[in-house]
Design an enzyme around this catalytic site. Structure first.
Site, PDB file in Angstrom:
ATOM      1  CB  CYS A 129       5.982   6.472  -1.297  1.00 58.49           C
ATOM      2  SG  CYS A 129       6.202   7.377   0.246  1.00 58.49           S
ATOM      3  CG  PHE A 137       7.080   7.863   4.507  1.00 57.49           C
ATOM      4  CD1 PHE A 137       7.380   7.774   5.857  1.00 57.49           C
ATOM      5  CD2 PHE A 137       8.066   8.309   3.654  1.00 57.49           C
ATOM      6  CE1 PHE A 137       8.624   8.134   6.349  1.00 57.49           C
ATOM      7  CE2 PHE A 137       9.313   8.675   4.124  1.00 57.49           C
ATOM      8  CZ  PHE A 137       9.599   8.585   5.478  1.00 57.49           C
ATOM      9  CB  CYS A 138       2.409   5.475   0.219  1.00 55.38           C
ATOM     10  SG  CYS A 138       2.604   7.224  -0.212  1.00 55.38           S
ATOM     11  CE1 TYR A 153       3.805  11.053  -6.022  1.00 53.94           C
ATOM     12  CE2 TYR A 153       5.623  11.112  -4.453  1.00 53.94           C
ATOM     13  CZ  TYR A 153       4.770  11.766  -5.327  1.00 53.94           C
ATOM     14  OH  TYR A 153       4.881  13.114  -5.507  1.00 53.94           O
TER      15      TYR A 153
END
Length: 374
Positions: A107, A109-110, A104
């Site tokens: 996001c 974390f991405c 995503y």
């Protein structure tokens, strides 16, 4: 180098002023001073006395210019060395690894994984996952993002969890071990969290699997390695939990955040409209529950400022990054959360920019898909 000379010129003039107890004169002023001296009978002795400070000033300017050119050249060579290092890595891996990142876009974390891949100049393809249907990752029993699929020769490996992805790929870059072997060092484990929900945790996810010589070459000492692991875990265990309560702090901020999420994400027309309004309403109330769960203050901005200041204090004034002269793996999560302009498009994030030196980097890009934060 011409830029360096122009930049050092005012410094040289100021130093000449201090040494000669007067400002350095331009050519026109010098000519006029010489004419006045002749007319007023100042004589050769006065001219010699006035010439002394000018010589000192000229010498100071020359010294400053030489030092400036030296540091400019040294910085330029250092930059070339870093670029050459990353270029060599890219050239080496382009023939061995083919990476696909399922993500995503908003996001955090991405964003962390993208920062790692970009910093190391690793080529990769991006697949934007629909947050509702998640059809793009139907091949995986692991239903969160980011996921990285790594093709190494005939071997296709799936890497899950942002910290595991980064640790595994960094281990591969440093040691050259087969990726299929490396991922066995990070086994998944099922556990039940405080809310009674079953979750998947990964062992050793902040640890790079290096031998003693490789670790020494990368870190230079055990203290640097321990510090990196400590702050990587701090970012995952504490920093990330400040995002939702800050981004969805008010109904207006929640709506603005989901407006950005929908524009940047892979949503259909109907899905986007529903996600914008229903998601904003849901996350506004969920953020209040997260605030209580993590024992945040009534003004959650204070916790964000405190975290930013804690990070800045840990880095200190004597080094540009936690990793020293270049970022380590902790820097890649705590710093590059997105650009400042993106943060300032979200209402309320400008407060972070005003209140701490690097606060914007903690909130930038924080209009995140909350399903993977909670």
């Amino acid at each position: 180098m011409a830029h360096a000379v122009r930049a050092l010129w005012p410094l040289g003039r100021a130093l000449a002023w201090r040494l000669g107890d007067r400002p350095a004169l331009g050519l026109h002023a010098q000519s006029r001073a010489g004419f006045t001296g002749a007319a007023g009978g100042s004589g050769p002795a006065a001219t010699a006395r006035k010439g002394g400070p000018r010589l000192l000033g000229a010498a100071a300017l020359a010294l400053g210019g030489a030092l400036g050119l030296y540091h400019t050249a040294r910085w330029h060579l250092r930059t070339q060395d870093l670029r050459a290092e990353r270029s060599a890595t890219q050239l080496s891996l382009s023939s061995h690894l083919q990476l696909t990142l399922y993500q995503y876009k908003t996001c955090p974390f991405c964003s962390k994984v993208r920062a790692f891949l970009d910093f190391h100049a690793l080529p990769y393809q991006v697949v934007e996952v629909n947050p509702v249907r998640r059809a793009e990752i139907k091949f995986s029993s692991y239903r969160k993002v980011p996921i990285v699929m790594a093709q190494e020769g005939e071997s296709l490996q799936q890497l899950n969890d942002s910290s595991v992805i980064i640790s595994a790929l960094k281990t591969y870059l440093v040691s050259g071990q087969p990726l299929a072997d490396i991922i066995t060092y990070y086994p998944p484990m099922k556990a039940v969290n405080d809310q009674g929900k079953e979750v998947t945790e990964f062992c050793n996810k902040y640890w790079l699997m290096l031998d003693e010589k490789e670790a020494q070459r990368m870190y230079g000492g055990k203290e640097a390695r321990t510090e990196e692991m400590k702050w990587r875990q701090w970012a995952d265990d504490w920093l990330v939990h400040l995002i939702s309560p800050n981004v969805y702090r008010t109904p207006a901020e929640a709506l603005a955040s989901f407006d950005y999420i929908v524009k940047e994400g892979n949503f259909g027309t109907v899905e986007g409209a529903m996600a914008k309004y229903m998601g904003a309403a849901a996350m506004y109330f969920i953020s209040k529950r997260l605030k209580r769960r993590h024992h945040l203050r009534d003004d959650v901005r204070e916790d964000l400022y405190e975290a930013a200041n804690k990070w800045v204090a840990a880095v200190g004034k004597d080094r540009p990054f936690m990793g020293g002269q270049k970022p380590n793996l902790a820097d890649l999560f705590a710093e590059p959360r997105g650009d400042k302009a993106r943060a300032e498009r979200l209402e309320g994030s400008s407060g972070s920019c005003r209140n701490c030196r690097r606060g914007y980097s903690l909130l930038a890009g924080a209009a995140a898909v909350a399903a993977d934060i909670i």
